[in-house]
Design an enzyme around this catalytic site. Structure first.
Site, short mmCIF file in Angstrom:
data_model
loop_
_atom_site.label_atom_id
_atom_site.label_comp_id
_atom_site.label_asym_id
_atom_site.label_seq_id
_atom_site.Cartn_x
_atom_site.Cartn_y
_atom_site.Cartn_z
N SER A 180 31.76 32.36 -9.55
CA SER A 180 30.47 33.05 -9.73
C SER A 180 30.31 33.58 -11.16
O SER A 180 31.29 33.84 -11.86
CB SER A 180 30.35 34.22 -8.75
N1 SAH Z 1 34.84 34.17 -5.23
C1 SAH Z 1 34.99 32.86 -5.86
C2 SAH Z 1 33.71 32.07 -5.81
C3 SAH Z 1 33.80 31.11 -4.68
S1 SAH Z 1 32.44 30.03 -4.37
C4 SAH Z 1 35.54 32.98 -7.25
O1 SAH Z 1 35.66 34.11 -7.75
O2 SAH Z 1 35.89 31.96 -7.84
C5 SAH Z 1 32.40 30.16 -2.61
C6 SAH Z 1 33.58 29.61 -1.86
O3 SAH Z 1 33.33 29.83 -0.48
C7 SAH Z 1 33.83 28.11 -1.99
O4 SAH Z 1 35.10 27.89 -2.53
C8 SAH Z 1 33.71 27.59 -0.56
O5 SAH Z 1 34.62 26.55 -0.24
C9 SAH Z 1 34.00 28.83 0.25
N2 SAH Z 1 33.53 28.85 1.64
C10 SAH Z 1 32.37 28.39 2.16
N3 SAH Z 1 32.32 28.61 3.49
C11 SAH Z 1 33.49 29.25 3.83
C12 SAH Z 1 34.03 29.75 5.06
N4 SAH Z 1 33.40 29.66 6.22
N5 SAH Z 1 35.25 30.34 5.00
C13 SAH Z 1 35.94 30.45 3.84
N6 SAH Z 1 35.47 30.00 2.66
C14 SAH Z 1 34.26 29.40 2.65
#
Ligand code: SAH
Length: 217
Positions: free
Chosen positions: A62
């Site tokens: 993000s």
């Molecule tokens: N917080 C992260 C940003 C991640 S983007 C950072 O700092 O880099 C969002 C993430 O949510 C993705 O990697 C995606 O695979 C994950 N995601 C989506 N649905 C999910 C679920 N049900 N459980 C766990 N992770 C999930």
């Protein structure tokens, strides 16, 4: 190294503090976590840009401001128990771990989760526990949580999270359609009810799972 440090200080001043994030815990944490260590090698020069960046598997780390805004909105404090859904690179979990000693984070994609776990361990974030699984179900064995933050957007707040929130606890999550969402905060009152505040328009990758959008896998 010195260049990254300078870029990081500038990022916090210009992208985060200047836009109105004033929580000292958040500002201090964002000044400490080396974001360059959480992006692919080829993206390092952009690590302190005012933007999300690709981290592989179609996912993104993000925008720094959004990470700061969400943690400030959740009012995470030292000693509190925090759960993040969507580990991705592990960056936001590291920022949270600078504030509190108990951070759990769940990622549905095993490759991203393993890479994040390795990175967090190498950087010394021993207080972050990375789990692989469907985060829409929360993490019942580690509940209740004071803070639950979702880095992916769903159609509504999963009932599982509401049930795993401590009294006075906060959920911060993007809610809406695939292309536009409202960042909301739910606070659990002592009487078990919830107060909702809207924090503005955002755009996140989809939350895929039993209590999110349908997982195509
Ligand atoms: N917080 C992260 C940003 C991640 S983007 C950072 O700092 O880099 C969002 C993430 O949510 C993705 O990697 C995606 O695979 C994950 N995601 C989506 N649905 C999910 C679920 N049900 N459980 C766990 N992770 C999930």
């Amino acid at each position: 190294m010195a260049d990254f440090k300078e870029a990081r200080a500038r990022m916090v001043d210009r992208q985060i503090a200047w836009r109105g994030v004033g929580d000292d815990h958040v500002l201090r944490a964002m000044r400490s976590v080396p974001r360059e260590a959480f992006v692919p090698e080829s993206m390092r020069v952009f690590a302190y840009d005012d933007a999300p960046l690709p981290i592989g598997e179609g996912q993104t780390i993000s925008q720094p401001y959004v990470v700061a805004l969400m943690i400030e909105a959740a009012a995470l404090r030292p000693g509190e128990r925090a759960l993040e859904i969507g580990t991705g690179s592990g960056y936001a979990a590291a920022v949270m771990a600078e504030i509190t000693g108990q951070v759990f984070t769940i990622e549905r994609l095993g490759g991203l989760a393993d890479a994040a776990r390795r990175r967090l361990t190498e950087l010394g974030y021993a207080n972050v526990e990375v789990r692989i699984g469907d985060g829409t179900l929360g993490l019942p064995e580690a509940a209740p949580f004071d803070v639950i933050i979702a880095a992916a957007a769903g159609p509504e707040v999963p009932a599982a999270w509401k049930g795993q929130l401590a009294a006075g606890g906060r959920i911060v999550m993007p809610v809406g359609s695939h292309c536009s969402q409202d960042l909301i905060r739910l606070t659990r009152r002592e009487d078990g009810g919830f107060d909702k505040v809207s924090l503005g328009d955002v755009r996140f990758v989809p939350l895929l799972g039993a209590q999110g959008w349908r997982d195509p896998r």
